[in-house]
Every structure is written in C-alpha cells, then in structure tokens.
Design an enzyme around this catalytic site. Structure first.
Site, PDB file in Angstrom:
ATOM      1  N   HIS A  36       0.837  -1.205   0.000  1.00  8.15           N
ATOM      2  CA  HIS A  36       0.000   0.000   0.000  1.00  8.15           C
ATOM      3  C   HIS A  36       0.872   1.255   0.000  1.00  8.15           C
ATOM      4  O   HIS A  36       1.582   1.519   0.967  1.00  8.15           O
ATOM      5  CB  HIS A  36      -0.878  -0.041   1.255  1.00  8.15           C
ATOM      6  N   GLU A  63       1.128  -0.624  -5.007  1.00  7.67           N
ATOM      7  CA  GLU A  63       0.034   0.309  -5.289  1.00  7.67           C
ATOM      8  C   GLU A  63       0.523   1.714  -5.636  1.00  7.67           C
ATOM      9  O   GLU A  63       1.469   2.210  -5.025  1.00  7.67           O
ATOM     10  CB  GLU A  63      -0.884   0.425  -4.060  1.00  7.67           C
ATOM     11  N   ASP A  65      -1.232   5.615  -6.098  1.00  5.62           N
ATOM     12  CA  ASP A  65      -2.336   6.566  -6.186  1.00  5.62           C
ATOM     13  C   ASP A  65      -1.890   7.614  -7.194  1.00  5.62           C
ATOM     14  O   ASP A  65      -0.755   8.076  -7.147  1.00  5.62           O
ATOM     15  CB  ASP A  65      -2.582   7.240  -4.831  1.00  5.62           C
ATOM     16  N   HIS A  78      -0.936  10.411  -2.964  1.00  4.62           N
ATOM     17  CA  HIS A  78      -2.243   9.997  -2.443  1.00  4.62           C
ATOM     18  C   HIS A  78      -3.273  11.107  -2.487  1.00  4.62           C
ATOM     19  O   HIS A  78      -4.444  10.872  -2.776  1.00  4.62           O
ATOM     20  CB  HIS A  78      -2.111   9.496  -1.005  1.00  4.62           C
ATOM     21  N   GLU A 169      -4.560   3.525  -8.523  1.00  2.00           N
ATOM     22  CA  GLU A 169      -5.853   4.127  -8.166  1.00  2.00           C
ATOM     23  C   GLU A 169      -6.011   5.489  -8.834  1.00  2.00           C
ATOM     24  O   GLU A 169      -5.132   6.358  -8.733  1.00  2.00           O
ATOM     25  CB  GLU A 169      -5.985   4.305  -6.647  1.00  2.00           C
TER      26      GLU A 169
HETATM   27 CA    CA Z   1      -5.075   4.059  -2.716  1.00  2.00          CA
END
Ligand code: CA
Length: 345
Positions: A36, A63, A65, A78, A169
C-alpha cells in the site's frame, strides 16, 4: 545412474531456485499482497525508495495513487493536496488556494520535482500521523511520475526475473474533470502503453467513484482488470455514489458485472471477533464470496490495529484464515508475506 539423477536434481533446483519471486508468488498464490503506497510503514509513501523496498519484500502488487500535474502528467501521490507530504508551503508559500491548501494540479511537473517528500503529517496539527515511522525531518525524497514508478517496477522485474504487478488508483476523477483534466484517460493511456491493458496482464485499476468505474469499462473500453473501492457516504469522496447501496447484496451484484474484485475497508468486511475469537463477517463480504467476487481489503497496518485485535497477527488470522479474504492492501508487506509463507494453505 547417480549422475543422471544428480543432473535431474540439478535441473529441478535450477528450475526452482533462481526465481525467488516465482517461489513467493506460489506461496501466496491464493492470496494477493498489495504493498500500500509502497512499503509505506517504513519509508515515506509513494516515493521510489518506498517502492524499491516494497519490491524486495515480494508482494504481488505495488500500489500507486495517481493525481495530475498542471501540465497533464500523471504523478504518484495519495492526495490532490501537496501540503501533508511535501515542503510545498516553504518552497512556494503564495501558491495556495483560498482554502489555504496547495493543489498538485496547480503545479507543473518541473515544479513538483523541486519539492521534497516527507512522512505524512496531519493537515490541521502538522504532526506526523504515524509517530513511530520514518523521521519527519528527513524529507530527502521526490515525487515520482506514474511512468517512472512503472519503469522501476518493470526494471526490477527484468533484473530479478519476477513479475510484481502495478495496482493504480485513479484519485478524484470528477474533481479532476472539473479542473479540466481527464485523469482516467491519462491513467489508461499509461497502463496500456506499459502492457497493462488486458485481463491477462499483471495490473489493476481501482477507483472509489463507481460512476467513473463504469465509464472506464463501458465508455473508455479499458480491458484490464479493475477494482471497485468501497467507502462510506459520510466520507464524501465520490459524488453521486451511494456506498450504502453498493454494500448491499444487490449492489455487490451490480459491481460483479463490471469489475474483477472489490476493495472494501476492513470494517466493511469484518465487524469484530466472536466470543470464541473468530472473525465475524459482514453481509457485504458474504455477498461477494457467494458470487466468487474477489475481495482486496484495505488497509492492514501493524501500527494501527482495529479495536478488536491485540496484535497484527490476530488481524491476519481473522482476514485470511477466518474470513477467507483474497487479498490485502498493507503498509507492512514483509509481515503479511511472512505470515502467509508460514501458514499452510
Ligand atoms: Ca489508494
């Protein structure tokens, strides 16, 4: 005869040993470990060192963002704001909006690259959010572009002969559009360019905005794997999205028609432990499992436990062994990979 057997044994070992990533992936085959924001438990989130460290911990995915710069470059951060993870207020003190916040989309990539990234602080207090993590004052890191991060991961995939995936994301797509930028198109373009445009490729696109998820699939025709993230209506993170509906059996059924997995919060799938110490599963989790819709839960943090867990191991046992959850986003990928490696399937 012995020589032949030794040769065969040697070939067998050669087939197994050099590809340590393949070994790790085999161990966690039924479970997906998503680092993450990189190894964000140990280094400031979404920095290339945090990605490299995560990579070395053998997760299945890392991950990203993604938000947009003023000049239309997808960068890995993020927040749409810069002030909780960078020194923007020191370097560009006058570049905030009326609300006092500094927005990534108001800065060109060249300007974003001048900023130093540090551990996340609380926007109101300025205090480090996770006090035991990397020292706040060592802000020696930079903001990576989405492509730079993919290059790091694919480069390591080549040099270590592994296949660790990309899990991007799309942040606040409706807000980005209101600011004149189509972030979904920009992210899809990069994903497809780097080989993540099919369901067979080792990538995911995730989004909280259910309307955008459907647009990405149906209008923009993205063919790769997708995850619908689940939030709460009270968080106000996706306009015109009713998370209360998505969490119902009917809502899960709608999502199953569009996406390959769902990403609920831990609270949304495990409500606590029963008297005999086992995870209590929510109706949303039961509905997903009934449809064989994989669940990737966020966020497992060794330094921020749910009220019902006395230590991190209890969380992992509840998630994997009791609730049969398929995958986790975690700030501590090493601890989850170790747990899964030590636990028989
Ligand atoms: Ca995220």
């Amino acid at each position: 005869m012995f020589k032949v057997m030794a040769l065969a044994a040697g070939l067998f070992c050669a087939a197994l040993l050099p590809v340590s990533g393949a070994r790790a992936q085999a161990i966690t085959d039924d479970h997906v470990v998503i680092a993450h924001r990189g190894a964000s438990g140990y280094l400031p989130e979404h920095t290339l060192p945090a990605v490299a460290l995560a990579y070395g911990m053998d997760p299945d995915f890392i991950e990203q963002d993604v938000v947009m710069s003023k000049d239309g470059v997808p960068v890995v951060m993020h927040d749409i704001h810069l002030d909780t993870t960078t020194d923007v207020a020191k370097k560009y003190p006058k570049r905030h909006r009326k609300d006092g916040r500094f927005y990534a989309i108001d800065f060109t990539l060249a300007e974003l690259k001048t900023l130093n990234v540090h551990e996340r602080v609380d926007a109101k207090t300025g205090k480090q959010v996770y006090g035991a993590r990397f020292p706040l004052e060592y802000g020696i890191f930079k903001i990576p572009t989405f492509e730079e991060e993919i290059k790091l991961i694919q480069g390591l995939n080549k040099s270590t002969d592994r296949d660790i995936g990309v899990y991007a994301e799309i942040k606040d797509p409706a807000w980005h559009r209101s600011e004149g930028q189509d972030i979904s198109k920009a992210v899809i373009k990069v994903m497809e360019k780097w080989g993540y445009g099919t369901r067979e490729s080792n990538g995911y696109i995730q989004c909280f905005d259910w309307n955008e998820t459907k647009r990405i699939r149906n209008e923009l025709k993205y063919q790769g794997r997708m995850v619908q993230l689940l939030g709460e209506n009270s968080w106000k993170i996706a306009p015109n999205v009713d998370f209360d509906f998505l969490k119902t059996d009917e809502g899960v059924g709608e999502m199953a028609k569009v996406v390959d997995a769902i990403g609920p919060s831990l609270d949304q799938v495990i409500s606590g432990l029963s008297e005999d110490g086992h995870a209590v599963m929510t109706p949303t989790l039961v509905a997903a499992q009934r449809r064989h819709l994989p669940v990737h839960v966020y966020t497992l943090r060794a330094d921020q436990l749910p009220a019902w867990a006395g230590d991190f191991r209890i969380v992992m046992t509840a998630v994997f062994d009791d609730a049969g959850i398929d995958g986790v986003f975690t700030d501590f990928p090493d601890q989850v990979v170790d747990y899964l490696a030590a636990t028989p399937e």
